[in-house]
Every structure is written in structure tokens, then in C-alpha cells.
Write a protein that holds these residues in place. Structure first.
Motif, PDB file in Angstrom:
ATOM      1  N   LEU A 210       5.045  11.356  -4.325  1.00 54.88           N
ATOM      2  CA  LEU A 210       5.922  10.389  -3.670  1.00 54.88           C
ATOM      3  C   LEU A 210       5.124   9.406  -2.817  1.00 54.88           C
ATOM      4  O   LEU A 210       5.469   8.227  -2.728  1.00 54.88           O
ATOM      5  CB  LEU A 210       6.955  11.121  -2.817  1.00 54.88           C
ATOM      6  CG  LEU A 210       7.981  11.951  -3.607  1.00 54.88           C
ATOM      7  CD1 LEU A 210       8.867  12.727  -2.662  1.00 54.88           C
ATOM      8  CD2 LEU A 210       8.814  11.057  -4.512  1.00 54.88           C
ATOM      9  N   MET A 213       3.659   6.961  -5.205  1.00 57.55           N
ATOM     10  CA  MET A 213       4.719   6.091  -5.691  1.00 57.55           C
ATOM     11  C   MET A 213       5.028   5.002  -4.663  1.00 57.55           C
ATOM     12  O   MET A 213       5.156   3.816  -4.999  1.00 57.55           O
ATOM     13  CB  MET A 213       5.975   6.910  -5.981  1.00 57.55           C
ATOM     14  CG  MET A 213       7.134   6.121  -6.551  1.00 57.55           C
ATOM     15  SD  MET A 213       6.879   5.654  -8.266  1.00 57.55           S
ATOM     16  CE  MET A 213       7.057   7.241  -9.070  1.00 57.55           C
ATOM     17  N   ASP A 214       5.119   5.386  -3.410  1.00 57.39           N
ATOM     18  CA  ASP A 214       5.411   4.423  -2.348  1.00 57.39           C
ATOM     19  C   ASP A 214       4.295   3.393  -2.227  1.00 57.39           C
ATOM     20  O   ASP A 214       4.543   2.184  -2.130  1.00 57.39           O
ATOM     21  CB  ASP A 214       5.593   5.171  -1.025  1.00 57.39           C
ATOM     22  CG  ASP A 214       5.965   4.246   0.117  1.00 57.39           C
ATOM     23  OD1 ASP A 214       5.069   3.880   0.885  1.00 57.39           O
ATOM     24  OD2 ASP A 214       7.152   3.878   0.236  1.00 57.39           O
ATOM     25  N   THR A 217       4.120   1.002  -5.489  1.00 55.78           N
ATOM     26  CA  THR A 217       5.184   0.003  -5.553  1.00 55.78           C
ATOM     27  C   THR A 217       4.988  -1.086  -4.513  1.00 55.78           C
ATOM     28  O   THR A 217       5.318  -2.252  -4.748  1.00 55.78           O
ATOM     29  CB  THR A 217       6.564   0.671  -5.374  1.00 55.78           C
ATOM     30  OG1 THR A 217       6.567   1.443  -4.159  1.00 55.78           O
ATOM     31  CG2 THR A 217       6.883   1.586  -6.540  1.00 55.78           C
ATOM     32  N   ARG A 263      12.588  -2.266  -5.158  1.00 56.59           N
ATOM     33  CA  ARG A 263      11.619  -1.205  -4.842  1.00 56.59           C
ATOM     34  C   ARG A 263      12.325   0.025  -4.283  1.00 56.59           C
ATOM     35  O   ARG A 263      12.045   1.159  -4.694  1.00 56.59           O
ATOM     36  CB  ARG A 263      10.595  -1.736  -3.851  1.00 56.59           C
ATOM     37  CG  ARG A 263       9.561  -0.718  -3.390  1.00 56.59           C
ATOM     38  CD  ARG A 263       8.469  -1.380  -2.569  1.00 56.59           C
ATOM     39  NE  ARG A 263       7.560  -0.404  -2.031  1.00 56.59           N
ATOM     40  CZ  ARG A 263       7.653   0.135  -0.810  1.00 56.59           C
ATOM     41  NH1 ARG A 263       8.638  -0.239   0.000  1.00 56.59           N
ATOM     42  NH2 ARG A 263       6.774   1.028  -0.387  1.00 56.59           N
ATOM     43  N   ILE A 267      12.385   3.809  -6.108  1.00 54.38           N
ATOM     44  CA  ILE A 267      11.889   5.030  -5.463  1.00 54.38           C
ATOM     45  C   ILE A 267      13.001   6.065  -5.362  1.00 54.38           C
ATOM     46  O   ILE A 267      12.787   7.268  -5.573  1.00 54.38           O
ATOM     47  CB  ILE A 267      11.307   4.695  -4.072  1.00 54.38           C
ATOM     48  CG1 ILE A 267      10.040   3.845  -4.220  1.00 54.38           C
ATOM     49  CG2 ILE A 267      11.007   5.960  -3.287  1.00 54.38           C
ATOM     50  CD1 ILE A 267       9.443   3.375  -2.916  1.00 54.38           C
TER      51      ILE A 267
END
Length: 302
Positions: A210, A213-214, A217, A263, A267
Motif C-alpha cells: 500500500l 501504491m501511494d 500514484t 488517484r 487506491i
């Protein structure tokens, strides 16, 4: 009962602080079970552990796995390592949240010159120390904790070079009080992390996934904004993000609020999917490819 993350520059007094805190905790009533997890627990030398990025990544994985196995509501676990990367501290925070225990970060705040001097003195005494090249690299990459981040809060600051390290110091007393104070419905100054559905069902690697991913993006969002700025309002023929990453097929101007909304939605969808399936990808390139595919679908349909 609690997870304590010790962090700081190399040779900033972290191990001394960890030992001091463990001793102070064992003098409280009732005496809690305290365990310290560090590189020496696995017979790893400092230079071996940080010789390159692969070795360092393996070390973090070993420490994280041991923390995960050791956390319980009956003991206090102290992680005595650099813990210099905020993404890694976030992973440890997620482990504490999944276990439903209290958490804090203890930062040994020491200036670089003092750390360098202590490292040289340890080397001259034949004690464990860092090679100069490794020391400089670790200092350069250190990410200071920030109490505004939930994974760095509460943040307890120690200044070993200025004040020394003593179990009776105000900061150490505050740490012991926070970690041992009895909590009831009226307690407001001690926070017990509460597990969520995600932390109860996710695998240990999901925290890093995660985080990647944050970060991925956000990088893509920044790239789009920069490309539009360079175009000065003119047409775009796609946004290229480098080898291995698909081109973002947009020809119209996309506002920052719209990008932020896309975004957030992406997520959220990725997190929901991970509850019933595999976690999001743990590497940045895979996360970028997924987000680009999502943007191409959403912006192409508009």
C-alpha cells in the motif's frame, strides 16, 4: 502490550537508549515482559547488514518477520535498528495496529558530526562500527520521523549528545509512563491501535504494498501535472513515464482536483480488492502500470 520503534542516524545511541528503556520498564510494577529485537539477535554485523540495498532489504524483512511473530498483548517489543525509512516504520505501525496494541517511536536526535565521532571512537576501541562509505550513505538516506505522521506518533525525542542517556531523564520517564499506563474508557493520553478488517486479513507484505501504491500514484500524478505545465495549455500527445511503463494516453487538460479524485478512487479500489484477493503489488513499477491502465480507461471514456 506495545511496540517501540527506536530510530536515528548510525551511531546515535539507539542501542544504549533501547537498553536503558528496557531496564526502566523492568523496574515497573507489575514487571512487563520486554524483548529487544536488533541485528545482533541474528548474529549480523553492521557492515554486513548494510553492505548494499539487497542486504539491507533482507535485514528489514528479517526484523519485520521477527517483530510480527513476537507481538502480543502480554509483552513490550523494542525494535533497535536504524528504522530510517518512513515506509518501513509504516509497516511496523501496521503490525502494531493488526495486533491491537499501543505504539510509539523513540528518536535519538544527534547531529551528524557527533555520530561520526562516536563511530570512529568505537572503531578505535575495536567495537562494532560502520565503514566510512556505509556510514555516509546511511546518513544521507535517513528520513527523520515526523509526529504529524500516524506511524511516527507518538514521537519521543532523545538528545544523547546534549543530555546523555539516563533512565531517569524526563523523556525516558515519559516513554515508560506511556507504555505501562493502565488504560480505561476515560484515558485520553494513551492510544491503543485498533485492528481493521484490512489488518486482520491482510498478509504481512501488504503494508509495504500500500505504501508503494501511494508513492507510485503520486509520482504519476506529479508527472502529468508537470507535462501539462510544460505544454502551456497546448495539446498533449500522451505522457511518457519511462521504459517499461505504458504511456498515459491523454490529449486534453486534466485538472489537479480531477487527478486527485482519480488517484483516491484507484487506491480505494485497490485496497478493497486486496481484502478478497492478493495484495496490491509491492514494487513501484507494477503499481505504476496498474494506475496508468486505470487512468487510460477513465480518461479515455471521458
Amino acid at each position: 502490550m506495545a511496540l517501540v520503534v527506536i530510530c536515528g542516524q548510525p551511531c546515535s545511541g539507539k542501542s544504549t537508549a533501547a537498553a536503558c528503556l528496557a531496564e526502566a520498564l523492568k523496574q515497573t510494577e507489575p514487571e512487563p515482559s520486554v524483548r529487544t529485537i536488533d541485528e545482533t539477535s541474528f548474529h549480523l554485523s553492521r557492515n554486513q547488514s548494510y553492505a548494499n540495498m539487497t542486504e539491507e532489504k533482507n535485514l528489514r524483512g528479517v526484523l519485520r518477520s521477527e517483530v510480527d511473530r513476537s507481538l502480543s498483548k502480554d509483552s513490550i517489543v523494542i525494535v533497535d535498528s536504524l528504522n530510517s525509512i518512513k515506509g518501513y516504520r509504516y509497516e511496523l505501525w501496521c503490525l502494531a495496529r493488526a495486533a491491537g496494541i499501543r505504539y510509539c517511536v523513540v528518536h535519538c536526535d544527534v547531529d551528524e558530526q557527533s555520530c561520526k565521532t562516536w563511530n570512529i571512537e568505537r572503531r578505535e576501541r575495536g567495537e562494532p562500527s560502520y565503514d566510512d562509505t556505509i556510514f555516509e550513505d546511511l546518513v544521507r538516506r535517513f528520513e527523520r520521523p515526523d509526529s504529524k505522521n500516524r506511524w511516527d506518533s507518538p514521537l519521543i525525542e532523545l538528545w544523547p549528545a546534549k543530555e546523555g542517556l539516563d533512565k531517569s531523564s524526563a523523556a525516558m520517564v515519559d516513554a515508560v509512563t506511556y507504555l505501562t499506563k493502565k488504560v480505561d474508557s476515560k484515558t485520553r493520553d494513551v492510544k491503543i491501535l485498533q485492528p481493521t478488517i484490512a489488518t486482520q486479513t491482510a498478509r504481512g507484505s501488504e503494508a509495504n504494498s500500500l505504501y508503494e501504491m501511494d508513492r507510485a500514484t503520486q509520482e504519476i500524478t506529479n508527472a502529468i501535472v508537470e507535462a501539462q505545465s510544460r505544454a502551456l495549455g497546448g495539446p498533449l500527445n500522451g505522457v511518457s513515464l519511462g521504459p517499461g511503463i505504458p504511456t498515459i494516453d491523454i490529449s486534453r487538460s486534466v485538472s489537479l482536483p480531477e487527478l486527485r479524485r482519480l488517484r483516491r478512487t484507484f487506491i480505494k479500489l485497490a485496497g478493497q480488492t486486496s481484502l478478497s484477493g492478493p495484495p496490491p503489488p509491492s514494487d513501484a513499477d507494477s503499481a505504476k502500470r496498474m494506475f496508468v491502465d486505470y487512468l487510460n480507461r477513465e480518461l479515455g471514456s471521458g
